[in-house]
Write a protein that holds these residues in place. Structure first.
Motif, PDB file in Angstrom:
ATOM      1  N   ALA A 110       0.836  -1.219   0.000  1.00 39.65           N
ATOM      2  CA  ALA A 110       0.000   0.000   0.000  1.00 39.65           C
ATOM      3  C   ALA A 110       0.859   1.253   0.000  1.00 39.65           C
ATOM      4  O   ALA A 110       0.561   2.230  -0.696  1.00 39.65           O
ATOM      5  CB  ALA A 110      -0.919  -0.008   1.224  1.00 39.65           C
ATOM      6  N   GLN A 111       1.961   1.245   0.772  1.00 42.06           N
ATOM      7  CA  GLN A 111       2.842   2.420   0.823  1.00 42.06           C
ATOM      8  C   GLN A 111       3.503   2.649  -0.529  1.00 42.06           C
ATOM      9  O   GLN A 111       3.670   3.787  -0.964  1.00 42.06           O
ATOM     10  CB  GLN A 111       3.907   2.181   1.910  1.00 42.06           C
ATOM     11  CG  GLN A 111       4.790   3.397   2.150  1.00 42.06           C
ATOM     12  CD  GLN A 111       4.019   4.566   2.748  1.00 42.06           C
ATOM     13  OE1 GLN A 111       3.169   4.379   3.625  1.00 42.06           O
ATOM     14  NE2 GLN A 111       4.242   5.792   2.250  1.00 42.06           N
ATOM     15  N   ALA A 112       3.862   1.543  -1.228  1.00 40.64           N
ATOM     16  CA  ALA A 112       4.477   1.686  -2.554  1.00 40.64           C
ATOM     17  C   ALA A 112       3.469   2.281  -3.541  1.00 40.64           C
ATOM     18  O   ALA A 112       3.828   3.126  -4.375  1.00 40.64           O
ATOM     19  CB  ALA A 112       4.980   0.307  -3.042  1.00 40.64           C
ATOM     20  N   ALA A 113       2.200   1.837  -3.472  1.00 42.13           N
ATOM     21  CA  ALA A 113       1.175   2.387  -4.387  1.00 42.13           C
ATOM     22  C   ALA A 113       0.952   3.867  -4.112  1.00 42.13           C
ATOM     23  O   ALA A 113       0.806   4.673  -5.038  1.00 42.13           O
ATOM     24  CB  ALA A 113      -0.126   1.606  -4.233  1.00 42.13           C
ATOM     25  N   LEU A 114       0.921   4.274  -2.828  1.00 43.69           N
ATOM     26  CA  LEU A 114       0.738   5.679  -2.486  1.00 43.69           C
ATOM     27  C   LEU A 114       1.907   6.506  -2.984  1.00 43.69           C
ATOM     28  O   LEU A 114       1.701   7.599  -3.564  1.00 43.69           O
ATOM     29  CB  LEU A 114       0.587   5.812  -0.959  1.00 43.69           C
ATOM     30  CG  LEU A 114       0.467   7.231  -0.417  1.00 43.69           C
ATOM     31  CD1 LEU A 114      -0.777   7.939  -0.995  1.00 43.69           C
ATOM     32  CD2 LEU A 114       0.398   7.220   1.120  1.00 43.69           C
ATOM     33  N   ASP A 115       3.106   6.029  -2.789  1.00 38.07           N
ATOM     34  CA  ASP A 115       4.283   6.773  -3.261  1.00 38.07           C
ATOM     35  C   ASP A 115       4.262   6.907  -4.775  1.00 38.07           C
ATOM     36  O   ASP A 115       4.609   7.964  -5.330  1.00 38.07           O
ATOM     37  CB  ASP A 115       5.561   6.062  -2.824  1.00 38.07           C
ATOM     38  CG  ASP A 115       5.719   6.063  -1.307  1.00 38.07           C
ATOM     39  OD1 ASP A 115       5.099   6.922  -0.646  1.00 38.07           O
ATOM     40  OD2 ASP A 115       6.494   5.196  -0.782  1.00 38.07           O
TER      41      ASP A 115
END
Length: 721
Positions: A263-268
């Motif tokens: 999820a953090q990778a998608a947000l970034d």
């Protein structure tokens, strides 16, 4: 080698006699020996069964080792096994031997009885009423028969073979075969019985041990169950419950971390897309954004086309630009919604990770609480497993020992003994021939050993080959008490073999000197007793009697020997007086009345003879003697005693070296010749003295021809006369 063969040929009669005596003795001994028969059987030693370490048995490979074969051979020749055979066959009750052995015993019986009675009379206080020594064991027929059997029994083994050869020699063929077969049968029976007893003992011991181990194993299992009930540890096929829960919580934490990272990778990625513009926004997977991007591309293419065709303020161009801006606002609004959704997913994933970590922490605390209980359970489990393994091992050993009791013995007979048809041992003719050869070789060895150990010269050929020096003659020994007879014999029998040999010796010395005038001859030897003084005086006397002007100088001033032949020198007229300047040379010369030989003798008055020989006066004396005499003979001391002969050789034209026959060792003679100057070796000759008359060299000794006496020649006066 040639000399040794010559020695053996000269002693051929001795060798033949020794061979005949040895052959006859061997034939007689063989005929006198009683007839004996040898029975022979073969045993094959098999490989041992699997060893039982618990019973300390020896572990062996499939093939028996050489040590094992030798062990079985020792068992076969043991006294206990022999005693069983003696008792079974009744060998102790066998009648006494008959034939030639009995006849010999009957002949020597009176002598044996007399010796026994004499010894008994001397040792009467130490004998009992049966004639036996006090404290000695009583005679046992079985024991005597066992000793006789062991003496006639031989057990043979080969290094690379498992076969043991059993051989027994007896008076009859049937007895020889019977003893061998009985011995092998008793040996196999003994092996079977021993193996059976060992197996039974092993079974009893293993059964007791198995019972104890099984009880220990069951007690360990009960202890494990009681411990689990007390600690509350429940265990499944995959492990304890606490361990499984801890694994599940760790798996949840790992999954939550993966979701949060995704999820953090998608947000970034979404945040980076909004910053990079429309080109990067296509990476978003939202259908709305993708549709707006498509529309944006169409409007952008139309606006660009209108910009080329229309002016800046044309209504169509302005409407297209306004529509493009509206679409871009919609795209930004959609991206903001996507980013907000991704932020909510990151927060949710972070909450799930925190929950999983909290559960993992709680489970870990529970696991740590039961860790000590699990350690104790593990120790009890290992102890139970070890006892169970020991029990299984002993159970396997028990099965093996039960199987071993039904197997075959460790050895088997592969060739039983049969009654031999012919007596054992070589025929008398073969023994006689062998004994003759042995006697021949032993006698030859003794003769050669005597020659080698004696180490003295006993032939002219040996002397020449060893020294490399020319030999000019051989003189015989005249026997004891006739030491000084040769100087008189050459005058009394001027045509004898000794006189002719000395004349030939005198002529050969001219050849030794290289063809020149050898008027100064040094006569010496390696040791005392080789006859140098006898040779010097005999040669000088015979030469003077033949008409030559000869001077014999006694240079051995330490132990002068010529006085015993010619008489003591006149007082004050010795060689020492001449060299010391006390008298003149011509006044010191003495004349032999029988031969006319001129003599310059020693009175043994000098304390340092070597100094006189090395003096200038001695050199002047020799030079004057060379001028006034045709032959000057110097009688010097032995080379190995003092160094006088080495100094005297410098004043000589030739050296005559006397070698005693079978008297002085070869090493001493070779060393004496080595001490003389190397330049004198070409002017040196040897004469072999004191040769046994039968061993004279025919090439160096003259037998004599005429028996007439020598003519009475005019004697020469002294120089001062």
């Amino acid at each position: 080698m040639t000399d040794l063969l010559s020695l053996l040929w000269q002693r051929k009669l001795t060798l033949i006699t020794a061979a005949l005596i040895a052959g006859l003795l061997g034939y007689a001994v063989t005929k006198a020996m009683p007839v004996r028969f040898a029975g022979e059987g073969l045993l094959l030693v098999e490989s041992r069964d699997q060893a039982i370490p618990e019973l300390n048995q020896t572990v062996s490979a499939n093939t028996p080792s050489a040590q094992r074969i030798r062990t079985e051979a020792d068992i076969l020749r043991s006294r206990a096994l022999a005693a069983d055979v003696v008792r079974e066959l009744g060998l102790a009750d066998k009648p006494e031997k008959e034939g030639l052995g009995a006849a010999i015993s009957a002949l020597v019986a009176p002598v044996t009885t007399w010796v026994r009675d004499s010894i008994a009379s001397l040792l009467q206080p130490q004998l009992d009423e049966n004639g036996q020594p006090l404290g000695a064991a009583p005679l046992d027929k079985v024991g005597l028969a066992v000793e006789e059997m062991q003496k006639n029994l031989s057990i043979g083994t080969a290094e690379n073979s498992n076969v043991v050869v059993v051989r027994y020699v007896a008076d009859t063929a049937e007895e020889a075969a019977r003893v061998v077969n009985t011995l092998m049968d008793r040996y196999i029976s003994q092996e079977v019985n021993a193996k059976r007893d060992t197996t039974l003992q092993a079974n009893e011991w293993l059964t007791e041990r198995l019972t104890a181990l099984r009880e220990d194993m069951e007690a360990a299992d009960r202890k494990i169950e009681a411990y689990r009930e007390r600690t509350g540890l429940l265990e499944t096929s995959q492990g304890t419950i606490t361990t499984l829960q801890l694994g599940e919580q760790q798996t949840r934490v790992a999954v939550a971390r993966q979701e949060l990272a995704r999820a953090q990778a998608a947000l970034d990625s979404a945040l980076r897309s909004g910053n990079r513009g429309s080109a990067a926004t296509e990476a978003l997977t939202s259908p709305t954004v993708q549709a707006l991007r498509t529309r944006e591309a169409e409007i952008g293419a139309r606006s660009a086309s209108l910009a080329q065709q229309l002016g800046r303020n044309h209504p169509d161009r302005l409407a297209a630009e306004a529509e493009l801006r509206d679409v871009q606002r919609q795209i930004g609004s959609e991206i903001s919604k996507v980013v907000a959704s991704l932020r909510r997913e990151v927060d949710a994933a972070r909450d799930r990770l925190a929950e999983a970590q909290s559960s993992l922490t709680s489970t870990s605390r529970t696991a740590r609480t039961g860790a000590q209980a699990e350690v104790g359970l593990l120790a009890l489990t290992r102890e139970a497993d070890a006892k169970r393994q020991i029990y299984q091992t002993f159970l396997t050993r028990a099965e093996q020992t039960r199987m071993a009791s039904a197997q075959f013995p460790l050895a088997r007979v592969i060739s039983p003994a049969v009654a031999p048809y012919r007596p054992s041992g070589a025929p008398a003719s073969v023994v006689a021939a062998f004994a003759a050869f042995v006697g021949l070789f032993l006698m030859a060895g003794l003769l050669i050993l005597r020659r080698l150990t004696h180490g003295a010269f006993n032939s002219v050929q040996d002397l020449v080959s060893m020294t490399g020096i020319q030999n000019v003659g051989s003189l015989p020994a005249l026997g004891r008490g006739r030491r000084n007879k040769m100087p008189a014999l050459v005058l009394d029998q001027g045509q004898s073999g000794i006189a002719e040999t000395l004349r030939a010796l005198r002529l050969n010395m001219q050849t030794v000197a290289g063809g020149g005038p050898a008027n100064t001859v040094l006569v010496t030897s390696s040791a005392i007793g080789d006859g140098k003084s006898t040779v010097a005086s005999s040669l000088a006397r015979l030469s003077a009697a033949d008409g030559m002007r000869v001077l014999l100088i006694e240079t051995d001033m330490r132990r002068p020997q010529l006085s015993a032949i010619f008489g003591a020198p006149w007082p004050g007229r010795s060689i020492e007086a001449v060299l010391n300047g006390e008298t003149r040379f011509e006044d010191a010369i003495q004349v032999d009345e029988r031969s006319g030989l001129h003599l310059l003798l020693s009175d043994r008055s000098s304390n340092n003879p070597q100094a006189l020989i090395e003096s200038r006066q001695f050199a002047e004396l020799i030079n004057r003697a060379r001028r006034e005499y045709r032959l000057v003979i110097l009688d010097s001391p032995p080379v190995m005693r003092v160094a006088d002969a080495v100094v005297l050789s410098q004043h000589s034209d030739a050296v005559l070296f006397a070698v005693g026959w079978e008297r002085t060792s070869r090493t001493v003679v070779m060393e004496a010749m080595r001490r003389l100057p190397r330049s004198m070796r070409a002017r040196m000759a040897t004469v072999m003295t004191r040769v046994r008359p039968g061993r004279l060299d025919p090439l160096g000794y003259y037998e004599g021809y005429s028996k007439s006496a020598s003519p009475d020649l005019k004697r020469l006066p002294a120089p001062g006369a």
